[in-house]
Write a protein that holds these residues in place. Structure first.
Motif, PDB file in Angstrom:
ATOM      1  N   UNK A  27     -23.925  26.066   4.496  1.00 29.17           N
ATOM      2  CA  UNK A  27     -24.385  24.807   3.901  1.00 29.17           C
ATOM      3  C   UNK A  27     -23.206  23.906   3.552  1.00 29.17           C
ATOM      4  N   UNK A  28     -22.167  24.489   2.954  1.00 32.39           N
ATOM      5  CA  UNK A  28     -20.997  23.700   2.564  1.00 32.39           C
ATOM      6  C   UNK A  28     -20.309  23.093   3.787  1.00 32.39           C
ATOM      7  N   UNK A  29     -20.160  23.874   4.845  1.00 33.84           N
ATOM      8  CA  UNK A  29     -19.494  23.379   6.051  1.00 33.84           C
ATOM      9  C   UNK A  29     -20.300  22.248   6.698  1.00 33.84           C
ATOM     10  N   UNK A  39     -19.213  20.635  -3.647  1.00 35.78           N
ATOM     11  CA  UNK A  39     -18.802  21.507  -4.742  1.00 35.78           C
ATOM     12  C   UNK A  39     -19.440  22.864  -4.496  1.00 35.78           C
ATOM     13  N   UNK A  40     -18.624  23.904  -4.496  1.00 34.39           N
ATOM     14  CA  UNK A  40     -19.129  25.251  -4.244  1.00 34.39           C
ATOM     15  C   UNK A  40     -19.094  26.090  -5.519  1.00 34.39           C
ATOM     16  N   UNK A  41     -19.793  27.227  -5.449  1.00 33.73           N
ATOM     17  CA  UNK A  41     -19.798  28.228  -6.528  1.00 33.73           C
ATOM     18  C   UNK A  41     -20.316  27.662  -7.848  1.00 33.73           C
ATOM     19  N   UNK A  42     -21.328  26.809  -7.793  1.00 32.96           N
ATOM     20  CA  UNK A  42     -22.032  26.391  -9.017  1.00 32.96           C
ATOM     21  C   UNK A  42     -23.178  27.368  -9.244  1.00 32.96           C
ATOM     22  N   UNK A  43     -23.206  28.012 -10.401  1.00 31.13           N
ATOM     23  CA  UNK A  43     -24.211  29.042 -10.609  1.00 31.13           C
ATOM     24  C   UNK A  43     -23.973  30.216  -9.683  1.00 31.13           C
TER      25      UNK A  43
END
Length: 393
Positions: A27-29, A39-43
């Motif tokens: 999804x991030x890529x 922004x990654x690694x939220x929750x």
């Protein structure tokens, strides 16, 4: 990679709640490639993409990512490669559709203005993902939206869209009850306090909550899905364990049922001279409430885009969701709709024969396999249509 191929890849590589590392990376890529700030690694494993396109409203689009501990039995060539794990609820559809919608919105920036926030949420299945993202400062890291939008694929004809204003999805609470007794030999029950008998009495008494304590016009469910006790036929055990799920469409009914469950469990233990039971509340989902005006506005946009026959009111759904927490925390409306994913002809044939429950697998079934098309295209178009309705034009 085409969207169809991306979906097949996601389906083949499911990940459990808070373990969606590979899915989150994809999804991030894809968001970065489309021009979103990511922004990654939220929750823990959540991903958020932000696409700013001038002044205007902020719209949040949400997809959940986690799979279920289910052994797949679809026979698909792209079936799960992870033993005992499957996208049996269709969250792979949600991820693929949101990626497609993000790409389409990014490619048509001359047609709208405002900000799109794409949220890929972990751990919906355990009721903790949305809250984890909020606890991790979601709205401190991204703009607060004017509306939260999302969809859930289900066993309705592919291409159909439906939303119910008001209480749309039921609340759900999981409750564990441990009944403690005094164990002993099965030949000398007088020396024991039998937790099996107490547990059986609790199970029977719980059935009176809906039939005798809930008004006929209200809807509620109390299910004992797990009962475990003992190791051998001639041993009265020390304890028995019950696992319950409770569902309702109003907070008043929900709280009344939870109180009744506690009262019954404690009273049956007292009646048998047993110690206080241990009552633990585990997963909890609030009632998912679609705001009336916002829902009608969004469904009107769907009717204009896809035709009157493609949009329905499915009524309240007995499943549960935590997407509403994202709207409640922001103090904004929620619009959450059903996206049909079943083969249209097969669905109609089963409906005519009265065999829908048998022939059209539902969510959480090991046989659940949404039609890739037109499900994905309609899901992408629905998200884009809904977002454009709320963004500036």
């Amino acid at each position: 990679m085409t969207l169809d191929a991306l979906y097949r890849d996601l389906h083949e590589h499911p990940e459990l709640s808070f373990e969606e590392v590979r899915t989150a990376a994809i999804a991030a890529a894809e968001l970065r490639a489309a021009g979103f700030d990511v922004i990654e690694a939220i929750g823990r494993t959540g991903v958020v993409g932000v696409l700013r396109n001038g002044d205007g409203p902020t719209v949040l689009l949400r997809a959940d990512m986690d799979a279920l501990p289910v052994e797949e039995d679809t026979g698909l060539e792209y079936a799960s490669s992870a033993s005992g794990v499957m996208h049996a609820c269709g969250h792979d559809v949600h991820v693929a559709c949101l990626i497609g919608a993000a790409q389409q919105l990014a490619a048509t920036r001359t047609d709208w203005h405002g900000t799109v926030v794409a949220v890929f949420q972990p751990a919906e299945e355990v009721g903790g993902g949305a809250q984890a993202m909020l606890d991790d400062g979601l709205y401190e890291k991204v703009p607060v939206p004017v509306v939260v939008l999302g969809q859930h694929v289900g066993p309705a004809p592919a291409g159909l869209l439906g939303a119910h204003p008001g209480a749309a999805f039921a609340s759900a609470d999981s409750i564990d009850i441990i009944v403690r007794g005094r164990g002993g030999h099965g030949s000398r029950p007088e020396t024991t306090i039998d937790p099996v008998v107490i547990a059986a009495a609790i199970v029977g008494r719980l059935q009176t909550i809906v039939s005798r304590e809930i008004a006929p016009q209200d809807t509620a469910v109390v299910t004992v899905g797990r009962l475990r006790a003992g190791t051998k036929n001639n041993i009265i055990p020390e304890r028995a364990e019950l696992g319950l799920t409770v569902r309702a469409y109003s907070e008043e009914v929900r709280l009344g049922m939870l109180a009744a469950i506690e009262r019954i469990a404690r009273a049956e233990c007292v009646a048998s001279g047993a110690p206080e039971p241990i009552i633990e509340f585990a997963e909890s989902f609030p009632v998912t409430v679609n705001e009336h005006v916002a829902t009608e506005r969004t469904m009107a946009a769907f009717r204009a885009a896809f035709g009157e026959a493609s949009v329905v009111d499915p009524g309240p759904v007995s499943g549960s969701e935590d997407v509403g927490l994202l709207a409640t925390a922001a103090g904004v409306p929620l619009v959450y709709w059903i996206l049909g994913g079943a083969h249209p002809e097969s669905y109609l044939a089963a409906a005519s024969a009265g065999t829908l429950d048998r022939d059209v697998p539902s969510n959480h079934s090991p046989h659940f396999a949404p039609e890739i098309q037109p499900t994905l295209d309609r899901g992408v178009d629905a998200l884009v249509t809904a977002a454009r309705e709320w963004l500036g034009s």
